[in-house]
Design a protein around this motif. Sequence first.
Motif, PDB file in Angstrom:
ATOM      1  N   GLN A  80       0.868  -1.276  -0.149  1.00  0.00           N
ATOM      2  CA  GLN A  80       0.109  -0.157   0.223  1.00  0.00           C
ATOM      3  C   GLN A  80       0.697   1.179  -0.050  1.00  0.00           C
ATOM      4  O   GLN A  80       0.728   2.132  -0.503  1.00  0.00           O
ATOM      5  N   ALA A  81       1.985   1.244   0.881  1.00  0.00           N
ATOM      6  CA  ALA A  81       2.892   2.373   0.827  1.00  0.00           C
ATOM      7  C   ALA A  81       3.501   2.764  -0.660  1.00  0.00           C
ATOM      8  O   ALA A  81       3.701   3.791  -0.973  1.00  0.00           O
ATOM      9  N   TYR A  82       4.121   1.510  -1.401  1.00  0.00           N
ATOM     10  CA  TYR A  82       4.886   1.765  -2.598  1.00  0.00           C
ATOM     11  C   TYR A  82       3.817   1.779  -3.728  1.00  0.00           C
ATOM     12  O   TYR A  82       4.025   2.416  -4.952  1.00  0.00           O
ATOM     13  N   TYR A  83       2.843   0.975  -3.804  1.00  0.00           N
ATOM     14  CA  TYR A  83       1.971   0.574  -4.917  1.00  0.00           C
ATOM     15  C   TYR A  83       0.604   0.978  -4.481  1.00  0.00           C
ATOM     16  O   TYR A  83      -0.312  -0.160  -4.205  1.00  0.00           O
ATOM     17  N   TRP A 100      -2.844   6.704   4.043  1.00  0.00           N
ATOM     18  CA  TRP A 100      -2.093   6.502   5.358  1.00  0.00           C
ATOM     19  C   TRP A 100      -3.103   5.851   6.637  1.00  0.00           C
ATOM     20  O   TRP A 100      -2.684   5.522   7.454  1.00  0.00           O
ATOM     21  N   SER A 101      -4.296   6.182   6.300  1.00  0.00           N
ATOM     22  CA  SER A 101      -5.211   5.288   7.468  1.00  0.00           C
ATOM     23  C   SER A 101      -5.318   3.954   7.400  1.00  0.00           C
ATOM     24  O   SER A 101      -5.374   3.241   8.227  1.00  0.00           O
ATOM     25  N   ILE A 102      -5.214   3.485   5.977  1.00  0.00           N
ATOM     26  CA  ILE A 102      -5.411   1.968   5.841  1.00  0.00           C
ATOM     27  C   ILE A 102      -3.876   1.748   6.321  1.00  0.00           C
ATOM     28  O   ILE A 102      -3.986   0.448   7.036  1.00  0.00           O
ATOM     29  N   ILE A 103      -2.551   2.092   5.991  1.00  0.00           N
ATOM     30  CA  ILE A 103      -1.361   1.734   6.620  1.00  0.00           C
ATOM     31  C   ILE A 103      -1.629   1.674   8.077  1.00  0.00           C
ATOM     32  O   ILE A 103      -0.952   0.684   8.607  1.00  0.00           O
ATOM     33  N   ALA A 105      -3.908   1.530  10.136  1.00  0.00           N
ATOM     34  CA  ALA A 105      -4.824   0.447  10.560  1.00  0.00           C
ATOM     35  C   ALA A 105      -4.170  -1.009  10.719  1.00  0.00           C
ATOM     36  O   ALA A 105      -4.246  -1.732  11.556  1.00  0.00           O
ATOM     37  N   GLU A 106      -3.387  -1.243   9.494  1.00  0.00           N
ATOM     38  CA  GLU A 106      -2.474  -2.446   9.464  1.00  0.00           C
ATOM     39  C   GLU A 106      -1.381  -2.716  10.318  1.00  0.00           C
ATOM     40  O   GLU A 106      -0.966  -3.731  10.747  1.00  0.00           O
ATOM     41  N   TRP A 107      -0.644  -1.467  10.604  1.00  0.00           N
ATOM     42  CA  TRP A 107       0.246  -1.683  11.646  1.00  0.00           C
ATOM     43  C   TRP A 107      -0.432  -1.729  12.938  1.00  0.00           C
ATOM     44  O   TRP A 107       0.142  -2.510  13.808  1.00  0.00           O
ATOM     45  N   ALA A 108      -1.440  -1.442  13.284  1.00  0.00           N
ATOM     46  CA  ALA A 108      -2.357  -1.531  14.468  1.00  0.00           C
ATOM     47  C   ALA A 108      -2.630  -3.011  14.663  1.00  0.00           C
ATOM     48  O   ALA A 108      -2.579  -3.527  15.802  1.00  0.00           O
ATOM     49  N   ALA A 109      -3.031  -3.500  13.585  1.00  0.00           N
ATOM     50  CA  ALA A 109      -3.262  -4.922  13.477  1.00  0.00           C
ATOM     51  C   ALA A 109      -1.981  -5.761  13.766  1.00  0.00           C
ATOM     52  O   ALA A 109      -2.281  -6.889  14.527  1.00  0.00           O
ATOM     53  N   VAL A 110      -0.808  -5.318  13.451  1.00  0.00           N
ATOM     54  CA  VAL A 110       0.453  -6.198  13.595  1.00  0.00           C
ATOM     55  C   VAL A 110       0.708  -6.093  15.196  1.00  0.00           C
ATOM     56  O   VAL A 110       1.182  -6.875  15.795  1.00  0.00           O
ATOM     57  N   ALA A 142     -11.852  -3.117  14.563  1.00  0.00           N
ATOM     58  CA  ALA A 142     -13.066  -3.602  13.986  1.00  0.00           C
ATOM     59  C   ALA A 142     -14.146  -2.617  13.702  1.00  0.00           C
ATOM     60  O   ALA A 142     -14.691  -2.479  12.717  1.00  0.00           O
ATOM     61  N   VAL A 143     -14.165  -1.747  14.639  1.00  0.00           N
ATOM     62  CA  VAL A 143     -15.325  -0.440  14.645  1.00  0.00           C
ATOM     63  C   VAL A 143     -14.566   0.268  13.280  1.00  0.00           C
ATOM     64  O   VAL A 143     -15.392   0.795  12.463  1.00  0.00           O
ATOM     65  N   PHE A 144     -13.182   0.572  13.009  1.00  0.00           N
ATOM     66  CA  PHE A 144     -12.881   1.395  11.862  1.00  0.00           C
ATOM     67  C   PHE A 144     -13.053   0.569  10.601  1.00  0.00           C
ATOM     68  O   PHE A 144     -13.657   1.207   9.749  1.00  0.00           O
ATOM     69  N   TRP A 145     -12.736  -0.706  10.487  1.00  0.00           N
ATOM     70  CA  TRP A 145     -13.223  -1.231   9.329  1.00  0.00           C
ATOM     71  C   TRP A 145     -14.484  -1.386   8.916  1.00  0.00           C
ATOM     72  O   TRP A 145     -15.117  -1.270   7.820  1.00  0.00           O
TER      73      TRP A 145
END
Length: 200
Positions: A80-83, A100-103, A105-110, A142-145
């Motif tokens: 998502q960051a590069y493509y 950046w919100s997607i990125i 959220a995925e760092w939060a999942a990590v 979960a609420v965010f997505w």
Amino acid sequence: MMEKLSTKWRKSRRSSEFDDDGNFSLPTRDDCRPIETREQEQLVRSFEKNLAQQSLLWKIVFAGLLLCYVAFLIFSIFQQAYYPWELRYHAYFMYEVDSWSIISAEWAAVLVCFMVIAGLLHNSKHHRRWFWYSCFPGILLAVFWLHHMLRLAKSKWDILWLPFGPLSASCICLYVDHLLNESSEEVRKLRQYMYAYKAS
């Protein structure tokens, strides 16, 4: 554990009531003899050793699965960051949320996954706190997505893992830990039921 023991004992009792020809035979005095203290200790130790091995195995299995999920999330973040928006499950949100919100959220999942792994591999009596702590950011994710999924023009069932993946990991590992704890409690009770006996 206690149920398994009683079932095994009943089966062995049933099989001992029949001789080699299949005829019914009365139990001998030795069938019901008390177990010596040393034999009890050996039996309880074997249960404790078996439980420790099973516990370690299941913790490693779940930690391994979570590490695979983390590797997938990190790949997803860099993609998502590069493509941006090349991955289909990201492209759904192209007009709903910024990259950046997607990125984030995925760092939060990590982070949630690492908290669960810490709970699995931590050997202190407070390790369960890690599972509970991981549930809170899991709920926020979960609420965010779900909020953004509900804003989509069409329902996308193939991305349900986005809101529920990290939260499910927390809940499943909490349940597995609960089962392992129950088994450990049963073995502890078995040790308390030990009695002093020596055959003359």
